[in-house]
Design an enzyme around this catalytic site. Structure first.
Site, mmCIF file in Angstrom:
data_model
loop_
_atom_site.group_PDB
_atom_site.id
_atom_site.type_symbol
_atom_site.label_atom_id
_atom_site.label_comp_id
_atom_site.label_asym_id
_atom_site.label_seq_id
_atom_site.Cartn_x
_atom_site.Cartn_y
_atom_site.Cartn_z
ATOM 1 N N ARG A 28 0.818 -1.222 0.000
ATOM 2 C CA ARG A 28 0.000 0.000 0.000
ATOM 3 C C ARG A 28 0.847 1.264 0.000
ATOM 4 O O ARG A 28 0.387 2.327 -0.384
ATOM 5 C CB ARG A 28 -0.916 0.026 1.228
ATOM 6 C CG ARG A 28 -1.886 -1.125 1.307
ATOM 7 C CD ARG A 28 -2.525 -1.177 2.683
ATOM 8 N NE ARG A 28 -1.489 -1.373 3.720
ATOM 9 C CZ ARG A 28 -1.704 -1.171 5.022
ATOM 10 N NH1 ARG A 28 -2.872 -0.748 5.454
ATOM 11 N NH2 ARG A 28 -0.718 -1.386 5.886
ATOM 12 N N GLU A 33 7.381 7.594 11.571
ATOM 13 C CA GLU A 33 7.292 8.757 12.457
ATOM 14 C C GLU A 33 8.424 9.694 12.076
ATOM 15 O O GLU A 33 9.591 9.306 12.127
ATOM 16 C CB GLU A 33 7.438 8.346 13.918
ATOM 17 C CG GLU A 33 6.243 7.627 14.472
ATOM 18 C CD GLU A 33 6.390 7.298 15.959
ATOM 19 O OE1 GLU A 33 7.420 7.669 16.576
ATOM 20 O OE2 GLU A 33 5.467 6.670 16.506
ATOM 21 N N GLN A 51 8.174 26.019 15.565
ATOM 22 C CA GLN A 51 7.701 26.432 14.248
ATOM 23 C C GLN A 51 8.164 25.424 13.203
ATOM 24 O O GLN A 51 9.289 24.922 13.265
ATOM 25 C CB GLN A 51 8.255 27.827 13.918
ATOM 26 C CG GLN A 51 7.765 28.422 12.622
ATOM 27 C CD GLN A 51 8.235 29.874 12.462
ATOM 28 O OE1 GLN A 51 8.160 30.663 13.397
ATOM 29 N NE2 GLN A 51 8.708 30.205 11.285
ATOM 30 N N ASN A 53 8.646 24.973 9.022
ATOM 31 C CA ASN A 53 8.769 25.736 7.776
ATOM 32 C C ASN A 53 8.896 24.775 6.608
ATOM 33 O O ASN A 53 9.380 23.646 6.769
ATOM 34 C CB ASN A 53 10.006 26.644 7.808
ATOM 35 C CG ASN A 53 9.979 27.620 8.971
ATOM 36 O OD1 ASN A 53 8.956 28.186 9.298
ATOM 37 N ND2 ASN A 53 11.120 27.791 9.614
ATOM 38 N N HIS A 66 23.227 30.621 6.035
ATOM 39 C CA HIS A 66 22.502 31.532 6.906
ATOM 40 C C HIS A 66 22.644 31.139 8.374
ATOM 41 O O HIS A 66 22.803 29.968 8.700
ATOM 42 C CB HIS A 66 21.011 31.531 6.554
ATOM 43 C CG HIS A 66 20.736 31.893 5.130
ATOM 44 N ND1 HIS A 66 19.654 31.414 4.438
ATOM 45 C CD2 HIS A 66 21.394 32.704 4.263
ATOM 46 C CE1 HIS A 66 19.643 31.902 3.212
ATOM 47 N NE2 HIS A 66 20.703 32.683 3.072
ATOM 48 N N LYS A 75 17.773 23.439 14.402
ATOM 49 C CA LYS A 75 16.980 23.091 13.224
ATOM 50 C C LYS A 75 16.991 21.575 13.017
ATOM 51 O O LYS A 75 18.007 20.928 13.200
ATOM 52 C CB LYS A 75 17.551 23.755 11.966
ATOM 53 C CG LYS A 75 17.590 25.266 12.015
ATOM 54 C CD LYS A 75 18.276 25.846 10.779
ATOM 55 C CE LYS A 75 18.333 27.345 10.832
ATOM 56 N NZ LYS A 75 19.329 27.853 11.773
ATOM 57 N N HIS A 122 23.924 27.501 8.055
ATOM 58 C CA HIS A 122 23.247 26.400 7.366
ATOM 59 C C HIS A 122 22.891 26.807 5.941
ATOM 60 O O HIS A 122 22.561 27.965 5.674
ATOM 61 C CB HIS A 122 21.965 26.038 8.137
ATOM 62 C CG HIS A 122 21.117 25.029 7.434
ATOM 63 N ND1 HIS A 122 19.986 25.382 6.727
ATOM 64 C CD2 HIS A 122 21.250 23.692 7.313
ATOM 65 C CE1 HIS A 122 19.453 24.292 6.207
ATOM 66 N NE2 HIS A 122 20.198 23.256 6.553
ATOM 67 N N TYR A 135 11.592 22.022 7.642
ATOM 68 C CA TYR A 135 12.446 22.099 8.818
ATOM 69 C C TYR A 135 11.699 22.646 10.022
ATOM 70 O O TYR A 135 10.870 23.537 9.919
ATOM 71 C CB TYR A 135 13.724 22.889 8.553
ATOM 72 C CG TYR A 135 13.568 24.281 7.977
ATOM 73 C CD1 TYR A 135 13.851 25.407 8.739
ATOM 74 C CD2 TYR A 135 13.168 24.458 6.654
ATOM 75 C CE1 TYR A 135 13.734 26.686 8.207
ATOM 76 C CE2 TYR A 135 13.052 25.726 6.115
ATOM 77 C CZ TYR A 135 13.329 26.837 6.900
ATOM 78 O OH TYR A 135 13.198 28.094 6.364
ATOM 79 N N ASP A 177 22.324 36.413 -1.132
ATOM 80 C CA ASP A 177 23.312 35.340 -0.986
ATOM 81 C C ASP A 177 24.495 35.486 -1.940
ATOM 82 O O ASP A 177 25.565 34.935 -1.682
ATOM 83 C CB ASP A 177 22.648 33.976 -1.166
ATOM 84 C CG ASP A 177 21.823 33.574 0.049
ATOM 85 O OD1 ASP A 177 22.017 34.170 1.125
ATOM 86 O OD2 ASP A 177 20.986 32.662 -0.077
#
Length: 195
Positions: A28, A33, A51, A53, A66, A75, A122, A135, A177
């Site tokens: 299927r 998780e 949060q 994203n 960044h 993260k 990162h 993330y 950048d």
């Protein structure tokens, strides 16, 4: 534990972890998780994520490098569609691996996740035609709190794999950048702040 495999790896850089979930599949499809607080806490990742994203990018897009200045974030990153090369650079000045980097291939197929703690820059490069990147972070977004380092800084020497049929000159970067500080400029700015 058992539901996740955690590798403390990463060229001896303390804190970085690659996480591989257990995937349960049959005719299927599959189930896994992607995050379980108890499993992650047992693996040494006990932070509180506040949060989630998600971004989508096409082949050759490079986002980074960044970091947050006043409101640093842990993260937990993964790819749900496509393939990216994900990079973390150690900016913790008291670390014996300060200025070192580690990269990992994250794909929808390998389902790996990458935990990047506070104190790292990162970034990632999209290798597939299209990629969706998710993330979790431990602090909310704060406008004007982002710092950056040039993705191809010679001193850092990150070995970015080029997407098929592309060279470094073909990569797609934001205007910001394209003109980030060099690692040396970043260090000089840190010294000025401390004086």
């Amino acid at each position: 534990m058992g539901k996740i495999k955690v590798t403390d790896c990463c060229n001896g850089i303390e804190g970085l972890k690659v996480i591989e979930p257990s995937v349960f599949g049959d005719e299927r499809g599959y189930f896994m998780e992607t995050y379980n607080y108890n499993d992650f806490r047992e693996a040494g990742i006990s932070c509180e994520f506040v949060q989630d994203n998600q971004s989508a990018s096409k082949k050759g897009v490079l986002r980074g490098l960044h970091f947050q200045i006043q409101y640093p974030q842990d993260k937990l990153v993964r790819v749900i569609n496509g393939e990216v090369f994900d990079v973390a650079v150690d900016l913790r000045e008291d670390s014996k691996t300060f200025g070192k980097w580690f990269g990992v291939l994250l794909t929808a197929e390998n389902k790996k996740q990458f935990f990047v703690p506070k104190g790292f820059a990162h970034g990632f490069l999209v290798l597939s035609e299209y990629a969706e990147f998710c993330y979790k972070v431990t602090d909310f977004y704060h406008p004007n709190d982002e710092g950056g380092i040039l993705w191809n800084d010679a001193e850092l020497g990150i070995e970015w794999p080029m997407p098929e049929g592309m060279g470094a000159e073909d990569l797609i970067l934001s205007d910001k950048d394209k003109v980030q500080k060099s690692f040396a400029e970043y260090l000089a700015g840190r010294k000025e702040m401390c004086q």
